[in-house]
Design a protein around this motif. Sequence first.
Motif, PDB file in Angstrom:
ATOM      1  N   HIS A 193      37.899  28.126  50.139  1.00  0.00           N
ATOM      2  CA  HIS A 193      39.113  28.935  50.280  1.00  0.00           C
ATOM      3  C   HIS A 193      39.215  29.957  49.149  1.00  0.00           C
ATOM      4  CE1 HIS A 193      43.259  29.939  51.226  1.00  0.00           C
ATOM      5  NE2 HIS A 193      43.618  29.634  49.990  1.00  0.00           N
ATOM      6  N   TRP A 194      38.954  29.522  47.923  1.00  0.00           N
ATOM      7  CA  TRP A 194      39.065  30.432  46.782  1.00  0.00           C
ATOM      8  C   TRP A 194      37.957  31.471  46.763  1.00  0.00           C
ATOM      9  CZ3 TRP A 194      40.108  25.676  43.265  1.00  0.00           C
ATOM     10  CH2 TRP A 194      41.480  25.354  43.330  1.00  0.00           C
ATOM     11  N   SER A 195      36.768  31.098  47.251  1.00  0.00           N
ATOM     12  CA  SER A 195      35.680  32.087  47.275  1.00  0.00           C
ATOM     13  C   SER A 195      35.962  33.190  48.285  1.00  0.00           C
ATOM     14  CB  SER A 195      34.351  31.398  47.613  1.00  0.00           C
ATOM     15  OG  SER A 195      34.354  30.907  48.943  1.00  0.00           O
ATOM     16  N   GLN A 196      36.667  32.867  49.356  1.00  0.00           N
ATOM     17  CA  GLN A 196      37.003  33.850  50.373  1.00  0.00           C
ATOM     18  C   GLN A 196      38.266  34.645  50.008  1.00  0.00           C
ATOM     19  OE1 GLN A 196      37.335  31.670  54.055  1.00  0.00           O
ATOM     20  NE2 GLN A 196      35.279  30.762  53.838  1.00  0.00           N
ATOM     21  N   GLN A 197      39.153  34.018  49.245  1.00  0.00           N
ATOM     22  CA  GLN A 197      40.421  34.663  48.869  1.00  0.00           C
ATOM     23  C   GLN A 197      40.712  34.415  47.391  1.00  0.00           C
ATOM     24  OE1 GLN A 197      43.452  34.236  52.334  1.00  0.00           O
ATOM     25  NE2 GLN A 197      42.177  32.396  52.444  1.00  0.00           N
ATOM     26  N   PRO A 198      39.904  34.975  46.504  1.00  0.00           N
ATOM     27  CA  PRO A 198      40.040  34.665  45.073  1.00  0.00           C
ATOM     28  C   PRO A 198      41.367  35.101  44.477  1.00  0.00           C
ATOM     29  CG  PRO A 198      38.547  36.514  45.435  1.00  0.00           C
ATOM     30  CD  PRO A 198      38.818  35.921  46.788  1.00  0.00           C
ATOM     31  N   TRP A 199      42.047  36.056  45.110  1.00  0.00           N
ATOM     32  CA  TRP A 199      43.308  36.541  44.559  1.00  0.00           C
ATOM     33  C   TRP A 199      44.451  35.520  44.635  1.00  0.00           C
ATOM     34  CZ3 TRP A 199      40.796  38.334  48.877  1.00  0.00           C
ATOM     35  CH2 TRP A 199      41.374  38.043  50.110  1.00  0.00           C
ATOM     36  N   VAL A 200      44.261  34.432  45.411  1.00  0.00           N
ATOM     37  CA  VAL A 200      45.331  33.429  45.495  1.00  0.00           C
ATOM     38  C   VAL A 200      45.103  32.261  44.544  1.00  0.00           C
ATOM     39  CG1 VAL A 200      45.853  33.994  47.897  1.00  0.00           C
ATOM     40  CG2 VAL A 200      44.251  32.138  47.393  1.00  0.00           C
ATOM     41  N   ARG A 201      43.960  32.261  43.836  1.00  0.00           N
ATOM     42  CA  ARG A 201      43.684  31.129  42.947  1.00  0.00           C
ATOM     43  C   ARG A 201      44.535  31.244  41.684  1.00  0.00           C
ATOM     44  NH1 ARG A 201      37.879  28.453  41.310  1.00  0.00           N
ATOM     45  NH2 ARG A 201      38.757  26.744  40.084  1.00  0.00           N
ATOM     46  N   ASP A 202      45.214  30.171  41.348  1.00  0.00           N
ATOM     47  CA  ASP A 202      46.040  30.098  40.138  1.00  0.00           C
ATOM     48  C   ASP A 202      47.032  31.240  40.048  1.00  0.00           C
ATOM     49  OD1 ASP A 202      44.604  27.835  39.349  1.00  0.00           O
ATOM     50  OD2 ASP A 202      43.101  29.038  38.305  1.00  0.00           O
ATOM     51  N   VAL A 203      47.533  31.689  41.194  1.00  0.00           N
ATOM     52  CA  VAL A 203      48.416  32.855  41.200  1.00  0.00           C
ATOM     53  C   VAL A 203      49.709  32.590  40.430  1.00  0.00           C
ATOM     54  CG1 VAL A 203      49.487  32.213  43.415  1.00  0.00           C
ATOM     55  CG2 VAL A 203      49.477  34.609  42.667  1.00  0.00           C
ATOM     56  N   ALA A 204      50.203  31.367  40.484  1.00  0.00           N
ATOM     57  CA  ALA A 204      51.454  31.047  39.783  1.00  0.00           C
ATOM     58  C   ALA A 204      51.281  31.145  38.278  1.00  0.00           C
ATOM     59  CB  ALA A 204      51.947  29.663  40.176  1.00  0.00           C
ATOM     60  N   SER A 205      50.192  30.534  37.760  1.00  0.00           N
ATOM     61  CA  SER A 205      49.985  30.561  36.313  1.00  0.00           C
ATOM     62  C   SER A 205      49.676  31.967  35.832  1.00  0.00           C
ATOM     63  CB  SER A 205      48.861  29.596  35.915  1.00  0.00           C
ATOM     64  OG  SER A 205      47.645  29.966  36.527  1.00  0.00           O
ATOM     65  N   ARG A 206      48.931  32.745  36.627  1.00  0.00           N
ATOM     66  CA  ARG A 206      48.618  34.104  36.215  1.00  0.00           C
ATOM     67  C   ARG A 206      49.864  34.999  36.229  1.00  0.00           C
ATOM     68  NH1 ARG A 206      45.651  36.425  39.761  1.00  0.00           N
ATOM     69  NH2 ARG A 206      45.190  34.753  41.237  1.00  0.00           N
ATOM     70  N   THR A 207      50.736  34.779  37.223  1.00  0.00           N
ATOM     71  CA  THR A 207      51.976  35.548  37.290  1.00  0.00           C
ATOM     72  C   THR A 207      52.873  35.206  36.111  1.00  0.00           C
ATOM     73  OG1 THR A 207      51.875  35.612  39.700  1.00  0.00           O
ATOM     74  CG2 THR A 207      54.018  36.024  38.674  1.00  0.00           C
ATOM     75  N   THR A 208      52.959  33.889  35.767  1.00  0.00           N
ATOM     76  CA  THR A 208      53.765  33.468  34.630  1.00  0.00           C
ATOM     77  C   THR A 208      53.237  34.071  33.332  1.00  0.00           C
ATOM     78  OG1 THR A 208      54.292  31.371  35.735  1.00  0.00           O
ATOM     79  CG2 THR A 208      54.632  31.468  33.350  1.00  0.00           C
TER      80      THR A 208
END
Length: 214
Positions: A193-208
């Motif tokens: 899932h992350w390899s196909q859509q890397p922009w959603v990985r750890d999105v919460a921590s990166r946004t914070t």
Amino acid sequence: MTESAIVEGRMAPLRIDNLDTDQIMPKQFLWGIDKSGLAKGVLYDLRFDPQGKPRADFVLNRPEHADTSVLVVGSNFGCGSSREHAVWGLQQFGIQAVIAPSFAEIFYSNAINNRLLLVALPEDQVTALMQAADDSRTSSVRIDVGTMTVTCGDLSAPFSLSPRHRRMFLEGLDVIGLTLTYRDRIDAFSRAHWSQQPWVRDVASRTTGRMRSA
């Protein structure tokens, strides 16, 4: 096969239909943030009078039922609110299994997920078990998840569980433990899932992190 796959002990009859979770675990015992200390609250208003004294005529207060591990109850047991504390409290009180003609759906899920064994039997068989439970000489019951059988004296009654729930009892797993048996498949799905859509990985921590650095 684990210890949770076989429940063997004394029964106590509770001839009440539609016994809801508010009665099984009254609201005043829901003050904690963990599972501890709930045994006191189990069926409190049935076990004690308004002054807090034990009701001598209530079945679980009688000496012959002091070591009860199996409740035999009326239909629609566990209806009402979805409080999981009702399950935890029964387990802390020493109850390992409940036999009834039927159970409320949410309570059933809460119980099975925490390895409180629930067994649904036809009403005539439940009535026979209640009668046996009234007599200390015949009140011993054996519930075997391996053979899916309830045995008490001459009574041998089959019951059913879903394959998933049966596996939980046979292998000694709660719902989290069962989920973790699929850890490799979950990890593989996550990686794909992350390899196909890397922009959603750890999105919460990166946004914070971005908010903190702004």
